[in-house]
Design an enzyme around this catalytic site. Structure first.
Site, PDB file in Angstrom:
ATOM      1  N   ASP A   1       0.910  -1.140  -0.184  1.00 44.00           N
ATOM      2  CA  ASP A   1      -0.045   0.064   0.011  1.00 44.00           C
ATOM      3  C   ASP A   1       1.012   1.254  -0.005  1.00 44.00           C
ATOM      4  O   ASP A   1       1.331   1.754   1.045  1.00 44.00           O
ATOM      5  CB  ASP A   1      -1.033  -0.138   1.269  1.00 44.00           C
ATOM      6  CG  ASP A   1      -1.829   1.191   1.378  1.00 44.00           C
ATOM      7  OD1 ASP A   1      -1.903   2.001   0.512  1.00 44.00           O
ATOM      8  OD2 ASP A   1      -2.134   1.486   2.385  1.00 44.00           O
ATOM      9  N   SER A   2       1.408   1.665  -1.252  1.00 42.96           N
ATOM     10  CA  SER A   2       2.355   2.586  -1.181  1.00 42.96           C
ATOM     11  C   SER A   2       1.810   3.994  -2.005  1.00 42.96           C
ATOM     12  O   SER A   2       0.598   4.203  -2.475  1.00 42.96           O
ATOM     13  CB  SER A   2       3.309   2.162  -2.219  1.00 42.96           C
ATOM     14  OG  SER A   2       2.885   2.259  -3.399  1.00 42.96           O
TER      15      SER A   2
END
Lengths: 342, 342
Positions: free
Chosen positions: B206-207
């Site tokens: 989850d960047s």
């Protein structure tokens, strides 16, 4: 004092920042009508090199901002403010009453989906189709792909939209040349009142939002007239707002359709499209009672070919996309469970 | 002169209009980093009552504008500019380097999809999961729904994000309380270098966008390390940018994944989410070679329940949404045909 200044003087303002080559130009007042915000203006003139922000009462507190490269047209038609500008992000952009209607870059998703969902979904191959609105010509362009269609009636209220599209969106307006098209500049409701019962295989409503001229296209009398004008097994496909923004409107329309299309089917599908508020828009798709019980959710025929205009291949629609577009987020499935067909 | 003024002085400016109660306040300069635009500032202070516009090098010439009700936090963490503001349109909004990361209103679509697509899609029920990034806690919250998960490792580089989330997004941060969580403030790549081979059933990345701190999370060494750390049949699910804006990036990553995940599967799915550029975001989902040949496109187990946090029902994800999310617009299907699994 032109229209924008008058509106500003009325105390309805919105704002937008102009950005030049590294220099902030300051904010400009822009005219605002009930349907949304006008283009950036300073003393009533559009500001080249500035930014347009789409504000609207149907999506308060948010708006897509697009950097303007060049303003191509700013006019008042008989019905609405119409503007066309060039942008790097989306190519040419057409707005009505300050709300984006169509852009070069992403128009294909909307035009393909609002057209081929009904035309590929109904049980009999469509022969006669009515378009209400759709003045930019994109829906007609997509209908021309369907070889079996014999006649396309189109009721667009605003000739100004057709004219602007012919000038600035040749790839949309090409469908206007199809000899099967009968273009009528008139009120869609008036037209449907006079139309013979059971005339159409499909009616496609390509309208702006339910604020301003298109408001009546979301109301019961219009849906009843469409139902009457359909052949048994025929379908309507109407612009149905956004699942992320307008669930109350969608629920209301779905409830009404369940009542009007008794014995037929009521469904809702959507497409993604970056320049519409929230990045998606939906379609209310209903069929009139028939002996055959085809589900609109499964295409009944293959995607259409290039047609007589020798159009490029479809870019969004496919048989798989058709089926997937009826699958809604869980919150919408729950909210609409009582109204939509299985 | 604070950071915003310094950046402005560097000649990198963007602009935004402040709109008060019917009065245009003028434009404010805002700091701009490579990853996007800082929040609205005037002499380095955020402007309450104004508008935030998300500008970024990955979506030039366009941006979502959100009216700010109240600025809650504006700070510089060890890695990035972090701001939190309240809005009527989307509730509380968190931005990093001027780019929206999470909002109250629509976070659920992203969190549910990036989590349950891999966890419901892999052939064996997941027991050990790694989260890279995800500092707001939303992904962990969704993982806690899966009763069979025994351990959640999380490598977030920026403790500041976790702190802000705990303070302003309690509904996201609730997952931090799960005793299965092992939260490590560290570089995800460093962590994976030391991780034992074949450790994880799933790795969720989850960047933020591939500009700034998250750039390395889109590159080959990181994907190779993830592949090594997976069990056979395990899956990665990484934030995969937008089909409407970033096809070149997506093609590049898909091509790389086809090479790295030889014998396994490579797929791409997407979700709609209004506050991400273009209104949608995708996920690259790949599985490591295994004897079983389950397709990630079909869920292998039912959507998870409320878990020990007694979470509310899922709002976006369902088994039907799982399948539909892998159906891409025709243009993307064509562009990625050589890289994705059937």
């Amino acid at each position: 004092m032109d229209r924008f200044d008058q509106l500003t003087a009325n105390g309805k303002v919105a704002a937008l920042a102009g950005v030049g080559a590294g220099v902030a130009l300051g904010a400009y007042l822009l005219g605002r009508r009930s349907g949304g915000a006008g283009l950036v203006t300073s003393s009533g003139r559009l500001v080249a090199g500035g930014w347009f922000t789409e504000l609207g009462t149907l999506w308060p507190g948010q708006g897509l901002s697009i950097q303007i490269k060049k303003v191509l047209l700013k006019t008042r038609t008989k019905f609405q403010d119409l503007a066309v500008f060039e942008s790097d992000a989306f190519g040419t952009v057409l707005t009505l009453d300050g709300v984006v209607q169509v852009t070069d870059r992403d128009e294909f998703s909307y035009q393909e989906m609002i057209t081929h969902l009904p035309l590929c979904g109904i049980s009999r191959a469509p022969k006669r189709v009515l378009v209400v609105g759709g003045g930019d010509g994109g829906v007609v362009r997509e209908i021309t792909r369907h070889a079996g269609v014999e006649k396309i009636d189109m009721a667009e209220i605003d000739a100004g939209v057709c004219e602007a599209s012919k000038k600035f969106f040749p790839q949309l307006a090409c469908g206007f040349a199809d000899p099967r098209l009968n273009l009528m500049i008139c009120d869609g409701i008036d037209y449907l009142r006079k139309a013979a019962e059971g005339t159409y295989d499909a009616i496609i409503v390509d309208s702006s939002d339910p604020v301003g001229p298109a408001e009546v296209l979301f109301q019961r009398p219009f849906f009843e007239l469409m139902h009457r004008a359909l052949k048994p097994g025929g379908a309507i496909c109407t612009q149905g707002e956004s699942l992320w923004l307008h669930m109350p409107i969608i629920e209301e329309v779905a409830k009404m359709c369940k009542d009007i299309f008794k014995g037929g089917t009521v469904n809702y599908a959507y497409t993604t499209i970056p320049t519409y508020p929230s990045g998606q828009i939906g379609f209310m798709i209903c069929t009139k009672k028939d002996d055959k019980k085809a589900s609109m959710k499964v295409p009944q025929r293959a995607p259409p070919g290039p047609g007589p205009m020798n159009l490029p291949p479809l870019r969004y629609y496919s048989a798989e996309v058709h089926k997937a577009s009826f699958v809604l987020p869980q919150y919408a499935t729950s909210a609409l469970a009582g109204y939509l067909s299985h």
